[in-house]
Design an enzyme around this catalytic site. Structure first.
Site, PDB file in Angstrom:
ATOM      1  CG  HIS A  82      -1.749   1.294   1.261  1.00 39.43           C
ATOM      2  ND1 HIS A  82      -2.907   1.441   0.529  1.00 39.43           N
ATOM      3  CD2 HIS A  82      -1.559   2.475   1.904  1.00 39.43           C
ATOM      4  CE1 HIS A  82      -3.399   2.649   0.738  1.00 39.43           C
ATOM      5  NE2 HIS A  82      -2.596   3.298   1.562  1.00 39.43           N
ATOM      6  CG  ASP A 161     -12.448   2.559   4.492  1.00 43.28           C
ATOM      7  OD1 ASP A 161     -11.925   3.313   5.326  1.00 43.28           O
ATOM      8  OD2 ASP A 161     -12.150   2.581   3.291  1.00 43.28           O
ATOM      9  NE  ARG A 168     -10.944   9.666   7.556  1.00 42.56           N
ATOM     10  CZ  ARG A 168     -10.018   8.880   7.015  1.00 42.56           C
ATOM     11  NH1 ARG A 168     -10.345   7.641   6.604  1.00 42.56           N
ATOM     12  NH2 ARG A 168      -8.790   9.302   6.856  1.00 42.56           N
ATOM     13  CB  SER A 183      -9.134   4.170   6.137  1.00 48.98           C
ATOM     14  OG  SER A 183      -9.491   4.100   4.771  1.00 48.98           O
ATOM     15  CE  LYS A 187      -8.823   1.437   1.491  1.00 50.16           C
ATOM     16  NZ  LYS A 187      -9.214   2.596   2.315  1.00 50.16           N
TER      17      LYS A 187
END
Length: 434
Positions: A82, A161, A168, A183, A187
């Site tokens: 990520h 999420d 948000r 978050s 995921k």
């Protein structure tokens, strides 16, 4: 359970229990708690933070809000990467086939770009026919057959999420580290991974502008991931200037293919080998990081990684010929050479300005509803530390419309800073946290 009391406790810097956090997430998903109360709780979290145990509870509640992917029947450890996002950040289409070609399993559920940051899904969709809207069942099949798959988040995947992130975004609470952590990790865990490599960007084009702030986020991500039983490594990588040369969707896919051919810019290739190396290490396919880097290089030099990408493109309904013929990718109507006003040494190539200019050309989204033009973008021809001559091209703008070109050129005026003093290029990797 009293929602007002849950909000009050967080407002007054008290801890919420796992049951209270789960109730807040479930209520948001099922529509039983109104958006204004969820937003009030998010603002209280933004202002007062979450303790480590609260962050783990929120992460688990988000995971449990929808379906998760079960990859346990597939042999080997499953690993993903990520990135916190940046300009020219195109590592996923490179490292996923490298790791898969070496025997790894890489389930990647990626996102779209917004503002100056690009999204992996938008880049992939510049490949003619390529589809990212696959079912979780098909996603699992591809991970088993090809060793990797690259898809977008489905409606059944982590709805908690998706709802919290939308709130948000409109309540100015995006920057909260506990909310970012929950978050990201929720995921990734829902994908069915065993291990995760994080590329936490730092610098002017990144979400976190300083190495200190980036390390803070990286440590929180590692703590949350390991708390859920996952192996996690975080790299702090530079985003003061764009990664590689290409900024824009088809341009970036072109550069990805060039790297898999053994070509492409040095910084992009080096970062991809480092990320892929740690993914192979966490997958237990190499005994140490030096061996893992060598294994990653071998997948490029042998052509196996490029063939793996071509095979996946075909499986996801794209045109696999692009790996051999880059002219099949979308191209712009025209190009513009952006030249330097003076001779000297390039001290800054501001990633944020380049990213905004590319967005104005149509390569990115100003809002979530904006349409992407896959053909447009910017090639950054010079890097920090390079000597430049007056009138020499610093960048090449690929555009379709004169009006967008003029807007982008205005943004480009702040992109480059030339001085007469020598300067060293910033380190590509600032730190590795394990």
């Amino acid at each position: 359970m009293n929602v007002v009391e849950i909000i009050r406790k967080k407002r007054d810097q008290e801890s919420n229990s796992p049951q209270e956090i789960r109730h807040m997430v479930q209520g948001a998903v099922e529509g039983e708690i109104p958006e204004y109360q969820v937003s009030a709780w998010l603002m209280a979290v933004y202002l007062n933070g979450l303790e480590a145990e609260e962050t783990r509870s929120l992460t688990q509640a988000l995971i449990d809000s929808g379906r998760t992917v079960d990859l346990s029947h597939i042999p080997g450890l499953k690993v993903d990467k990520h990135s916190t996002g940046g300009v020219g950040d195109k590592t996923s289409p490179i490292i996923a086939p490298i790791v898969a070609a070496a025997g790894g399993r890489v389930p990647m559920v990626s996102g779209r770009g917004l503002g100056h940051t690009g999204g992996t899904l938008d880049k992939l969709e510049s490949i003619p026919g390529f589809r990212v809207d696959l079912s979780l069942q098909r996603f699992t099949q591809l991970v088993e057959e090809c060793g990797f798959a690259l898809i977008g988040q489905t409606d059944e995947f982590n709805p908690g999420d998706r709802i919290l992130y939308a709130l948000r975004d409109v309540t100015s609470t995006v920057e909260s580290i506990p909310l970012i952590v929950s978050s990201i990790i929720s995921k990734k865990v829902a994908e069915g991974i065993d291990a995760l490599v994080l590329d936490v960007k730092t610098g002017g084009g990144a979400f976190m502008k300083t190495p200190q702030r980036s390390r803070e986020l990286a440590r929180a991500l590692i703590e949350a991931g390991t708390g859920l039983g996952k192996r996690v490594v975080a790299l702090i990588s530079d985003m003061s200037q764009p990664l590689g040369r290409a900024v824009g969707n088809a341009l970036e896919i072109r550069e990805c293919i060039e790297v898999l051919r053994g070509e492409g810019p040095d910084d992009l290739r080096q970062l991809c080998l480092e990320l892929a190396g740690y993914m192979l290490l966490l997958s237990e396919l190499a005994p140490d990081i030096a061996s893992a880097r060598d294994l990653a290089r071998e997948q490029i030099s042998s052509g196996r990684a490029l063939r793996a990408l071509g095979a996946l493109i075909e499986k996801q309904h794209g045109d696999p010929r692009v790996v051999d013929d880059l002219s099949l990718l979308p191209g712009p109507r025209s190009e513009f050479e952006y030249t330097g006003p003076q001779s000297g040494v390039l001290h800054e190539v501001r990633a944020l300005s380049i990213g905004r200019a590319a967005m104005l050309l149509g390569a990115g989204r100003r809002t979530v509803d904006s349409r992407i033009n896959p053909a447009v973008g910017i090639e950054v021809l010079k890097k920090v530390g390079d000597h430049v001559e007056e009138g020499q091209s610093l960048a090449r703008l690929h555009y379709d419309d004169e009006s967008t070109l003029q807007q982008a050129l205005e943004e480009m005026e702040s992109a480059f800073f030339i001085s007469q003093e020598a300067v060293e290029a910033p380190p590509l990797i600032h730190d590795v946290l394990e």
